[in-house]
Scaffold this active site. Sequence first.
Site, short mmCIF file in Angstrom:
data_model
loop_
_atom_site.label_atom_id
_atom_site.label_comp_id
_atom_site.label_asym_id
_atom_site.label_seq_id
_atom_site.Cartn_x
_atom_site.Cartn_y
_atom_site.Cartn_z
N HIS A 262 0.50 21.95 16.79
CA HIS A 262 0.93 22.55 18.07
C HIS A 262 1.59 21.48 18.95
CE1 HIS A 262 -2.58 25.57 17.49
NE2 HIS A 262 -1.48 26.24 17.31
N LYS B 70 -9.32 38.18 19.11
CA LYS B 70 -9.47 37.13 18.09
C LYS B 70 -10.84 36.44 18.20
CE LYS B 70 -5.00 35.46 16.42
NZ LYS B 70 -4.17 34.24 16.29
N ARG C 48 5.29 27.50 9.68
CA ARG C 48 4.73 26.66 8.63
C ARG C 48 5.23 27.17 7.29
NH1 ARG C 48 -1.11 27.23 11.14
NH2 ARG C 48 -0.05 29.16 11.66
N SER D 266 -5.49 26.13 13.01
CA SER D 266 -6.69 26.10 13.87
C SER D 266 -7.89 26.69 13.14
CB SER D 266 -6.44 26.91 15.15
OG SER D 266 -5.42 26.33 15.90
P1 ADP Z 1 -1.06 32.67 17.57
O1 ADP Z 1 -2.32 33.39 17.93
O2 ADP Z 1 0.10 32.95 18.47
O3 ADP Z 1 -0.70 32.69 16.11
P2 ADP Z 1 -1.60 29.86 17.27
O4 ADP Z 1 -2.24 29.00 18.29
O5 ADP Z 1 -2.28 30.01 15.96
O6 ADP Z 1 -1.42 31.20 18.00
O7 ADP Z 1 -0.11 29.36 17.01
C1 ADP Z 1 0.86 29.29 18.00
C2 ADP Z 1 2.18 28.93 17.40
O8 ADP Z 1 2.12 27.62 16.84
C3 ADP Z 1 2.63 29.83 16.25
O9 ADP Z 1 4.04 29.95 16.31
C4 ADP Z 1 2.23 29.06 15.01
O10 ADP Z 1 3.03 29.39 13.90
C5 ADP Z 1 2.49 27.63 15.48
N1 ADP Z 1 1.70 26.67 14.74
C6 ADP Z 1 0.38 26.69 14.49
N2 ADP Z 1 0.00 25.63 13.76
C7 ADP Z 1 1.13 24.91 13.52
C8 ADP Z 1 1.43 23.70 12.78
N3 ADP Z 1 0.48 23.05 12.12
N4 ADP Z 1 2.70 23.27 12.76
C9 ADP Z 1 3.67 23.96 13.41
N5 ADP Z 1 3.47 25.10 14.10
C10 ADP Z 1 2.22 25.57 14.16
#
Ligand code: ADP
Length: 163
Positions: A19, A43, A95, A133
């Site tokens: 992130h 969630k 990803r 996460s």
């Molecule tokens: P959501 O509930 O919106 O999926 P996340 O916190 O899981 O929330 O992810 C937010 C954004 O960050 C999404 O676009 C996700 O694809 C991206 N993201 C999550 N982990 C990574 C990572 N390791 N590298 C790049 N982007 C990521």
Amino acid sequence: MPKRVALYPGTFDPMTLGHLDIMKRASRLCDRLVIGVAINRDKGPLFTLEERVEMVEHVVNPFRSRIDVEVRPFEGLLIHFVEQCGASMIVRGLRAVSDFEYEFQMAGMNDRLNPDIETVFLMADPQYQTIASRLVKEIARLGGDVSPFVTPEVEQRLKEKFT
Ligand code: ADP
């Protein structure tokens, strides 16, 4: 020149180095970056909204020397939040192929709801590709080392949650 405002939405439960990399890169594309922390009750997040906002706040100060940054909780339809923020783009990280299907659909639906707003995808950096996460929480719960995946501050918070 009008300011370019970008919104990076997510649950950030917890915020990972993946992130953080997307935030850094997004900060080079706009004059103002809003990081939207989704309340996301469905969630059942491990961290409270306040904690998730704090984790993001903890890392964004360095970007503030160049651009405006706001960390803002939100609930409800993403496109409404984008409009409230006055943003012209939604930033998402991509990803593996597994992210693609969902993100493709979301971007398409959001485009139908408001065609003036562009979804911009940033490819995950290879060193952060596999960080999720959900898996970070699982590793921390089972007592594994999460230091390659999160900041020291988030690592400490995870330790506290699981002890
Ligand atoms: P959501 O509930 O919106 O999926 P996340 O916190 O899981 O929330 O992810 C937010 C954004 O960050 C999404 O676009 C996700 O694809 C991206 N993201 C999550 N982990 C990574 C990572 N390791 N590298 C790049 N982007 C990521």
